[in-house]
Design a protein around this motif. Structure first.
Motif, PDB file in Angstrom:
ATOM      1  N   HIS A 171     -16.580  -3.754 -21.469  1.00  0.00           N
ATOM      2  CA  HIS A 171     -15.869  -4.941 -20.934  1.00  0.00           C
ATOM      3  C   HIS A 171     -14.689  -3.582 -20.120  1.00  0.00           C
ATOM      4  CE1 HIS A 171     -12.346  -4.748 -23.867  1.00  0.00           C
ATOM      5  NE2 HIS A 171     -13.085  -4.458 -24.487  1.00  0.00           N
ATOM      6  N   PRO A 172     -14.062  -3.928 -19.009  1.00  0.00           N
ATOM      7  CA  PRO A 172     -12.759  -3.108 -18.697  1.00  0.00           C
ATOM      8  C   PRO A 172     -11.806  -2.552 -19.000  1.00  0.00           C
ATOM      9  CG  PRO A 172     -12.250  -5.037 -18.193  1.00  0.00           C
ATOM     10  CD  PRO A 172     -13.954  -5.278 -18.805  1.00  0.00           C
ATOM     11  N   GLY A 173     -11.681  -3.026 -20.657  1.00  0.00           N
ATOM     12  CA  GLY A 173     -10.048  -2.479 -21.080  1.00  0.00           C
ATOM     13  C   GLY A 173     -10.343  -1.535 -22.070  1.00  0.00           C
ATOM     14  N   GLY A 174     -11.756  -0.963 -21.714  1.00  0.00           N
ATOM     15  CA  GLY A 174     -12.239   0.078 -23.221  1.00  0.00           C
ATOM     16  C   GLY A 174     -12.565   0.922 -22.048  1.00  0.00           C
ATOM     17  N   ARG A 175     -12.283   2.153 -22.270  1.00  0.00           N
ATOM     18  CA  ARG A 175     -12.677   3.191 -20.988  1.00  0.00           C
ATOM     19  C   ARG A 175     -13.037   4.670 -21.583  1.00  0.00           C
ATOM     20  NH1 ARG A 175     -13.768   1.871 -15.985  1.00  0.00           N
ATOM     21  NH2 ARG A 175     -13.399   4.335 -14.956  1.00  0.00           N
ATOM     22  N   TYR A 176     -13.371   5.651 -20.957  1.00  0.00           N
ATOM     23  CA  TYR A 176     -12.706   7.324 -21.437  1.00  0.00           C
ATOM     24  C   TYR A 176     -12.211   7.407 -20.593  1.00  0.00           C
ATOM     25  CZ  TYR A 176     -16.994   7.507 -25.502  1.00  0.00           C
ATOM     26  OH  TYR A 176     -17.084   6.692 -26.354  1.00  0.00           O
ATOM     27  N   LEU A 177     -11.567   8.533 -21.024  1.00  0.00           N
ATOM     28  CA  LEU A 177     -10.294   9.705 -20.068  1.00  0.00           C
ATOM     29  C   LEU A 177     -11.081  10.520 -20.624  1.00  0.00           C
ATOM     30  CD1 LEU A 177      -7.834  10.430 -18.543  1.00  0.00           C
ATOM     31  CD2 LEU A 177      -6.601   9.941 -20.525  1.00  0.00           C
ATOM     32  N   LEU A 178     -11.196  11.669 -19.428  1.00  0.00           N
ATOM     33  CA  LEU A 178     -11.932  12.785 -19.543  1.00  0.00           C
ATOM     34  C   LEU A 178     -10.919  14.064 -19.176  1.00  0.00           C
ATOM     35  CD1 LEU A 178     -15.773  11.979 -17.729  1.00  0.00           C
ATOM     36  CD2 LEU A 178     -14.678  12.079 -20.340  1.00  0.00           C
ATOM     37  N   LEU A 179     -10.848  14.869 -19.253  1.00  0.00           N
ATOM     38  CA  LEU A 179      -9.514  15.881 -18.890  1.00  0.00           C
ATOM     39  C   LEU A 179     -10.148  17.212 -19.337  1.00  0.00           C
ATOM     40  CD1 LEU A 179      -6.975  14.629 -22.072  1.00  0.00           C
ATOM     41  CD2 LEU A 179      -6.961  14.002 -19.454  1.00  0.00           C
ATOM     42  N   ALA A 180      -9.641  18.138 -18.153  1.00  0.00           N
ATOM     43  CA  ALA A 180      -9.979  19.199 -18.149  1.00  0.00           C
ATOM     44  C   ALA A 180      -8.563  20.242 -17.792  1.00  0.00           C
ATOM     45  CB  ALA A 180     -11.111  18.902 -16.829  1.00  0.00           C
ATOM     46  N   ASP A 206     -11.221  17.569 -10.445  1.00  0.00           N
ATOM     47  CA  ASP A 206     -11.492  16.080 -11.733  1.00  0.00           C
ATOM     48  C   ASP A 206     -10.333  16.659 -12.683  1.00  0.00           C
ATOM     49  OD1 ASP A 206     -13.141  15.093  -9.740  1.00  0.00           O
ATOM     50  OD2 ASP A 206     -14.493  15.825 -10.105  1.00  0.00           O
ATOM     51  N   PHE A 207      -9.700  17.030 -12.606  1.00  0.00           N
ATOM     52  CA  PHE A 207      -8.608  17.166 -14.102  1.00  0.00           C
ATOM     53  C   PHE A 207      -8.355  16.123 -14.855  1.00  0.00           C
ATOM     54  CE2 PHE A 207      -5.964  16.860 -10.719  1.00  0.00           C
ATOM     55  CZ  PHE A 207      -4.621  16.057 -11.466  1.00  0.00           C
ATOM     56  N   ALA A 208      -8.199  14.455 -14.802  1.00  0.00           N
ATOM     57  CA  ALA A 208      -8.055  13.861 -15.756  1.00  0.00           C
ATOM     58  C   ALA A 208      -8.657  12.184 -14.664  1.00  0.00           C
ATOM     59  CB  ALA A 208      -6.007  13.577 -15.488  1.00  0.00           C
ATOM     60  N   GLU A 261       0.681  -1.108  -0.220  1.00  0.00           N
ATOM     61  CA  GLU A 261       0.074   0.057  -0.064  1.00  0.00           C
ATOM     62  C   GLU A 261       0.656   0.859   0.414  1.00  0.00           C
ATOM     63  OE1 GLU A 261      -3.608   0.803  -0.088  1.00  0.00           O
ATOM     64  OE2 GLU A 261      -3.123  -1.543  -0.997  1.00  0.00           O
ATOM     65  N   GLU A 262       2.172   1.104   0.554  1.00  0.00           N
ATOM     66  CA  GLU A 262       3.082   2.121   0.186  1.00  0.00           C
ATOM     67  C   GLU A 262       3.277   2.705  -0.631  1.00  0.00           C
ATOM     68  OE1 GLU A 262       7.155   3.155   2.675  1.00  0.00           O
ATOM     69  OE2 GLU A 262       6.337   1.618   2.791  1.00  0.00           O
ATOM     70  N   PHE A 263       4.024   2.182  -1.302  1.00  0.00           N
ATOM     71  CA  PHE A 263       3.998   1.877  -2.863  1.00  0.00           C
ATOM     72  C   PHE A 263       3.225   2.061  -3.682  1.00  0.00           C
ATOM     73  CE2 PHE A 263       7.911  -1.054  -1.634  1.00  0.00           C
ATOM     74  CZ  PHE A 263       9.080  -0.144  -1.491  1.00  0.00           C
ATOM     75  N   LYS A 264       2.207   1.747  -3.516  1.00  0.00           N
ATOM     76  CA  LYS A 264       1.232   1.753  -4.476  1.00  0.00           C
ATOM     77  C   LYS A 264       0.714   3.407  -4.147  1.00  0.00           C
ATOM     78  CE  LYS A 264      -3.738   0.325  -5.536  1.00  0.00           C
ATOM     79  NZ  LYS A 264      -5.079  -0.423  -4.933  1.00  0.00           N
ATOM     80  N   SER A 265       0.915   3.949  -2.834  1.00  0.00           N
ATOM     81  CA  SER A 265       0.086   5.364  -2.752  1.00  0.00           C
ATOM     82  C   SER A 265       1.127   6.164  -3.122  1.00  0.00           C
ATOM     83  CB  SER A 265      -0.097   5.201  -0.993  1.00  0.00           C
ATOM     84  OG  SER A 265      -1.152   4.691  -0.963  1.00  0.00           O
ATOM     85  N   ALA A 266       2.588   5.857  -3.378  1.00  0.00           N
ATOM     86  CA  ALA A 266       3.544   7.023  -3.710  1.00  0.00           C
ATOM     87  C   ALA A 266       3.148   7.001  -4.959  1.00  0.00           C
ATOM     88  CB  ALA A 266       4.999   6.245  -3.758  1.00  0.00           C
ATOM     89  N   LEU A 267       3.078   6.086  -5.579  1.00  0.00           N
ATOM     90  CA  LEU A 267       3.187   5.734  -7.332  1.00  0.00           C
ATOM     91  C   LEU A 267       1.850   6.531  -7.662  1.00  0.00           C
ATOM     92  CD1 LEU A 267       4.097   2.341  -8.031  1.00  0.00           C
ATOM     93  CD2 LEU A 267       5.339   4.346  -9.154  1.00  0.00           C
ATOM     94  N   ILE A 268       0.223   6.290  -6.693  1.00  0.00           N
ATOM     95  CA  ILE A 268      -0.565   7.307  -7.219  1.00  0.00           C
ATOM     96  C   ILE A 268      -0.401   8.751  -6.895  1.00  0.00           C
ATOM     97  CG2 ILE A 268      -2.968   7.643  -6.802  1.00  0.00           C
ATOM     98  CD1 ILE A 268      -3.225   4.719  -6.087  1.00  0.00           C
ATOM     99  N   TYR A 292      -9.690   7.418 -11.839  1.00  0.00           N
ATOM    100  CA  TYR A 292      -8.733   8.239 -11.908  1.00  0.00           C
ATOM    101  C   TYR A 292      -7.628   7.749 -12.974  1.00  0.00           C
ATOM    102  CZ  TYR A 292     -11.354  11.638  -8.610  1.00  0.00           C
ATOM    103  OH  TYR A 292     -12.287  11.983  -7.834  1.00  0.00           O
ATOM    104  N   LEU A 293      -7.037   8.337 -13.888  1.00  0.00           N
ATOM    105  CA  LEU A 293      -6.198   8.438 -14.458  1.00  0.00           C
ATOM    106  C   LEU A 293      -4.561   7.922 -14.219  1.00  0.00           C
ATOM    107  CD1 LEU A 293      -4.869   7.555 -17.646  1.00  0.00           C
ATOM    108  CD2 LEU A 293      -4.241   9.704 -17.029  1.00  0.00           C
ATOM    109  N   GLU A 294      -4.697   8.814 -12.722  1.00  0.00           N
ATOM    110  CA  GLU A 294      -3.515   8.030 -11.767  1.00  0.00           C
ATOM    111  C   GLU A 294      -4.055   6.324 -11.086  1.00  0.00           C
ATOM    112  OE1 GLU A 294      -5.595  11.214  -9.508  1.00  0.00           O
ATOM    113  OE2 GLU A 294      -4.536  10.530 -11.430  1.00  0.00           O
ATOM    114  N   ARG A 295      -4.776   6.257 -11.191  1.00  0.00           N
ATOM    115  CA  ARG A 295      -5.362   4.956 -10.638  1.00  0.00           C
ATOM    116  C   ARG A 295      -5.623   3.710 -11.690  1.00  0.00           C
ATOM    117  NH1 ARG A 295      -6.696   5.219  -5.075  1.00  0.00           N
ATOM    118  NH2 ARG A 295      -7.325   7.257  -3.836  1.00  0.00           N
TER     119      ARG A 295
END
Length: 274
Positions: free
Chosen positions: A153-162, A169-171, A5-12, A188-191
């Motif tokens: 299916h979860p392989g195709g999603r939308y990315l909303l940029l602002a 909620d910029f990415a 969780e430490e590494f995951k949180s840092a990467l995010i 979110y994109l980072e997640r």
């Protein structure tokens, strides 16, 4: 890959800060995508500091590829000649010490965050996945029948940029569904990016038509050396050999760096659990 969780949180957090800084004060879908892609190695520098100190020995390479309006696809019943297959593709490849590979891919269609419905032809592809084929036959001549279970299916999603200065909620990302407007999100994109490392995001390549389509694009973009506004379409994001190894001082010297659209390829040599 197992991440604490430490590494995951840092990467995010690092990905969040990178995206926020690059999108601040920018408007327009293409400009936003270009801003992220142009300096993508900045994120790699930060991720390298984290991943190079992980307990397991790793071999990780991440390459970023950006394209606009290509490659395009057509599908059964479409009322237009062709549409974008997507704006962003992420492919995560994990290879164990016996050279066994496991891969998952995340295809994203980018939109500006606003109270407007998205293109219905693009949306149908991402919700229903009818039989489709590449408009440029040199990529692959046959049609694809991607089984959409669950649908979509979860392989195709939308990315909303602002603009990150105006919208927190910029990415953000959202699951495609009928009547979708580009003003809602469920992730979110980072997640999403960090989730690929754990196979909790994207759709795994299992020798089916989804894999064939993704691999066809991968091959296509590797031979495409075009630039966008003076920036190489293929940009190295990260290069880590093992614990404590510094980033490649000249990743552009790698002759295997593919060329094409915004395509992030993460590769790690780690043993599979069990």
């Amino acid at each position: 890959m197992k991440l604490s969780e430490e590494f995951k949180s840092a990467l995010i957090e690092d990905a969040f800060l990178f995206l926020q800084s690059k999108l601040y004060g920018i408007s327009g879908e293409v400009k936003m995508l270009d801003a992220i892609h142009r300096d993508i190695s900045d994120l790699g520098d930060e991720w390298n500091k984290i991943l190079a100190s992980t307990p397991a020995s790793l071999k990780i390479t991440i390459d970023s590829y950006f394209i606009h309006q290509t490659p395009k696809v057509s599908y059964t019943g479409i009322k237009k000649t062709c549409i974008e297959f997507g704006d962003v593709l992420y492919l995560y490849t994990e290879t164990d010490n016996k050279n066994n590979k496991r891969e998952t891919a995340l295809l994203m269609q980018a939109k500006v965050y606003e109270n407007k419905k998205v293109d219905t032809h693009q949306l149908k592809l991402y919700t229903d996945w009818p039989t489709f084929w590449f408009h440029t036959q040199s990529i692959h001549k046959s049609g694809f029948n991607v089984v959409s279970i669950p649908q979509p299916h979860p392989g195709g999603r939308y990315l909303l940029l602002a603009d990150s200065g105006k919208n927190s909620d910029f990415a953000s990302t959202v699951t495609p569904r009928n009547g979708l407007k580009a003003n809602i999100h469920d992730n979110y994109l980072e997640r999403e990016l960090v989730g690929l490392l754990q196979f909790s995001n994207g759709r795994e390549l299992l020798g089916d038509d989804w894999e064939t389509a993704i691999k066809s694009i991968e091959k296509y973009v590797k031979v495409n050396g075009k630039t966008f506004k003076g920036t190489l379409r293929g940009q190295p994001l990260l290069y880590v050999l093992n614990n404590g190894t510094a980033p490649n001082p000249n990743p552009n010297s790698n002759p295997d760096n593919p060329k094409g659209f915004w395509f992030v390829h993460i590769q790690a040599d780690v043993p599979f659990p069990g």
